[in-house]
Design a protein around this motif. Structure first.
Motif, PDB file in Angstrom:
ATOM      1  N   ARG A   7      80.164  92.356  54.999  1.00 19.00           N
ATOM      2  CA  ARG A   7      80.388  93.769  55.299  1.00 19.00           C
ATOM      3  C   ARG A   7      81.833  94.143  54.982  1.00 19.00           C
ATOM      4  N   SER A  52      70.723  85.548  54.357  1.00 19.19           N
ATOM      5  CA  SER A  52      71.306  86.171  55.552  1.00 19.19           C
ATOM      6  C   SER A  52      72.830  86.139  55.551  1.00 19.19           C
ATOM      7  N   HIS A  85      75.632  87.925  54.731  1.00 18.66           N
ATOM      8  CA  HIS A  85      76.018  89.291  54.356  1.00 18.66           C
ATOM      9  C   HIS A  85      77.521  89.479  54.510  1.00 18.66           C
TER      10      HIS A  85
END
Length: 608
Positions: A154, A150, A152
């Protein structure tokens, strides 16, 4: 509140920030350890997951995190090494391997980008899973995996806090789902203790991210500390009787064969196997029926250090118990095996060695095996006291289930064992830890342990138990005799010049534990006829036989002689209770094979 600034460029993780974040996470777990112990029902309900994770992270706190690091890579390398060295229990070993995997991927980097750290954490999750021989979902592994996947990164409008926050939320959800994955958790109405500990660590890290500081006085409130799972402990306490010993050791060397070690441990029939670490240091954790076999096997792969073995049956009894006071002693005390379980006694093993090989007394080396080695090995065995860490780990576990503990210890005059216990007590909970110097050993120490345990089960307070022990100590006596004084001479207990004289005269030496707690020569018996009967009469003459007594007769590798002495002594001295036991190395290493010990204590109404 000193919040870490939000970064919209390319955030990096530097060593100073990572160090403080990990300190915050470790402290959170340590603060929550009692709750983690209470909800520990898998893989066995031994009620020590919190203590084990706290001990593992405590070793990291006092080691790797106690000083600054020049780079993120250096810091993580030190964290992984100290985690491996201090790892305790299944969850502690998994956590150590998780850190090792992260360290391997970060390498020597000065700083780490969020993407690099995410990849390293995913690698840590993979290696943590590979460390187990039989990984289970619904445990710490599941939550680590969800957290790792989880993280991540961006491209736009992204900063460090959000990167961690999203993964933490996912980890919380995974934790709440663990009872749906493991029926034993659902039955007990709890989440997995190891998984909860991992999330607690993440929560501590997140607190630092939000506040940018560490509150040294922060006392994390255990809102759920009264969760009741005692019934689950009672129902599961007898599980897996063939693997009752939670055993661990550190293996050091170059190019350690991890896969070969895993195969060998599998052939041993061990369960809950975790092998964590690197090519130069491995932490082996396994549940076995015979710890010595595991440690001997480990020695084939490298140098073995830091052995420990916990009796999970005893831990389960304590986790399910309600006594206000629990009794702990060391393996110098000779207590009939049948009483150890019924009195809920806990033990800290002494350490002993033959040459370069170290053992845990009565755990890594049984008393019978000790006397076999004593007869066959050329080197004289050496005994040494447990470390303060050995005591601290036991104290932390017991105090998570009982308000108070009383340690009934080996005579201060002959060993530093009591000093180790004192050092451990100073680290915390000093008002709940009560230490008693028996000024005795072997059966004499054992009789005082029995009296303390009976008083604890009768509901007496720590003060009442200590007062009872003070009353019994001066009237608890121990004698020993041996026809072969060579071991006492070699060990320095008898002057070297006295050995040839004793042998020439056919003297059987008789020693007595003095009021100061030292074993000293008292007298002797000439000739070799009827030694057992004459020894019993010698001691009986010095006893007020208008009273009734408890007695423990100890033998050093000669059960037949021990039973004969028990019969002879009880024929002369009125005994309410009398037992015959095999005396351990505390006596045997100095008196030698064949020595016989008599310990007795007058019966006081409160003790029976």
């Amino acid at each position: 509140m000193n919040t870490i600034p939000l970064q919209h460029d390319t955030p990096v993780i530097r060593a100073p920030m990572l160090r403080r974040a990990l300190i915050s996470g470790a402290r959170r777990v340590i603060a929550q350890r009692d709750l983690l112990n209470k909800i520990n029902v898998f893989p066995v309900p031994d009620g020590d997951t919190g203590s084990n994770m706290a001990f593992t992270l405590g070793n990291v706190l006092t080691g790797a995190l106690s000083r600054r690091a020049s780079s993120t890579g250096e810091l993580l390398r030190r964290v992984s090494e100290h985690a491996i060295d201090g790892a305790r229990g299944n969850s502690g070993a998994i956590l150590a391997q998780f850190f090792t995997g992260i360290s391997e991927r970060i390498g020597h980097s000065r700083v780490a980008s969020l993407e690099q750290m995410a990849q390293a954490i995913r690698h840590g999750a993979e290696t943590a899973r590979e460390a187990l021989s039989e990984p289970k979902e619904g445990t710490i592994l599941s939550v680590i995996s969800v957290f790792a996947e989880s993280l991540h990164c961006r491209e736009r409008g992204f900063h460090f806090r959000h990167w961690f926050e999203e993964a933490l939320i996912a980890a919380r959800t995974a934790l709440a789902n663990t009872p749906n994955q493991l029926p034993v958790l659902q039955k007990a109405g709890v989440v997995d203790a190891g998984a909860q500990g991992f999330v607690d660590m993440l929560e501590g890290v997140y607190q630092f991210i939000l506040e940018g500081d560490i509150d040294l006085n922060d006392d994390v409130e255990n809102d759920c500390a009264d969760i009741e799972v005692s019934q689950a402990h009672v129902e599961l306490a007898d599980a897996d009787p063939e693997h009752r010993w939670c055993s661990e050791c550190l293996i050091l060397g170059d190019g350690l064969d991890r896969s070969g070690l895993r195969a060998a441990v599998g052939d041993l029939g061990a369960s809950c196997v975790v092998i964590a670490g690197s090519h130069s240091r491995l932490r082996l954790h396994a549940h076995v029926g015979n710890p010595k076999q595991l440690f001997d096997l480990a020695a084939r792969f490298g140098r073995v250090e830091g052995t420990k073995a916990d009796d999970m049956h005893a831990q389960a009894r304590t986790a399910a118990g309600t006594d206000a006071v629990v009794i702990i002693t060391d393996t110098s005390a000779d207590v009939p095996e049948s009483l150890s379980e019924s009195l809920n006694l806990h033990w800290v093993p002494l350490r002993l060695s033959f040459g370069e090989t170290d053992y845990l007394d009565k755990v890594g080396l049984s008393t019978g095996e000790f006397y076999h080695k004593l007869r066959t090995e050329l080197v004289l065995p050496k005994t040494s006291q447990p470390s303060p860490g050995d005591f601290r780990r036991q104290f932390e576990f017991l105090l998570s289930h009982h308000p108070h503990l009383v340690y009934v210890g080996l005579s201060r005059a002959v060993s530093g064992t009591l000093q180790s216990a004192e050092a451990a007590a100073k680290r915390g909970h000093a008002d709940r830890i009560h230490l008693f110097d028996t000024a005795n050993a072997a059966g004499g120490q054992g009789l005082l342990v029995i009296a303390a345990a009976e008083a604890a089960q009768a509901g007496q307070s720590p003060g009442q138990i200590m007062a009872l022990l003070e009353r019994l100590r001066p009237v608890t006596e121990t004698w020993a005799c041996t026809a072969d004084v060579s071991h006492a001479v070699r060990g320095g207990r008898i002057p070297r010049w006295a050995g040839p004289i004793a042998n020439a005269l056919g003297l059987t030496a008789i020693a007595r534990v003095s009021a100061e707690g030292k074993l000293a020569l008292n007298s002797g018996l000439f000739g070799k006829r009827n030694i057992i009967e004459r020894y019993a009469r010698h001691v009986a003459k010095r006893i007020d036989r208008t009273q009734r007594y408890r007695a423990i007769i100890g033998h050093c590798g000669d059960a037949e002689a021990g039973q004969a002495l028990l019969k002879a002594f009880t024929a002369l001295v009125p005994c309410a209770q009398a037992w015959c036991v095999e005396s351990g190395p505390a006596i045997g290493a100095h008196a030698g094979p064949g020595a016989l010990v008599i310990s007795y204590q007058p019966v006081i109404p409160e003790t029976v």
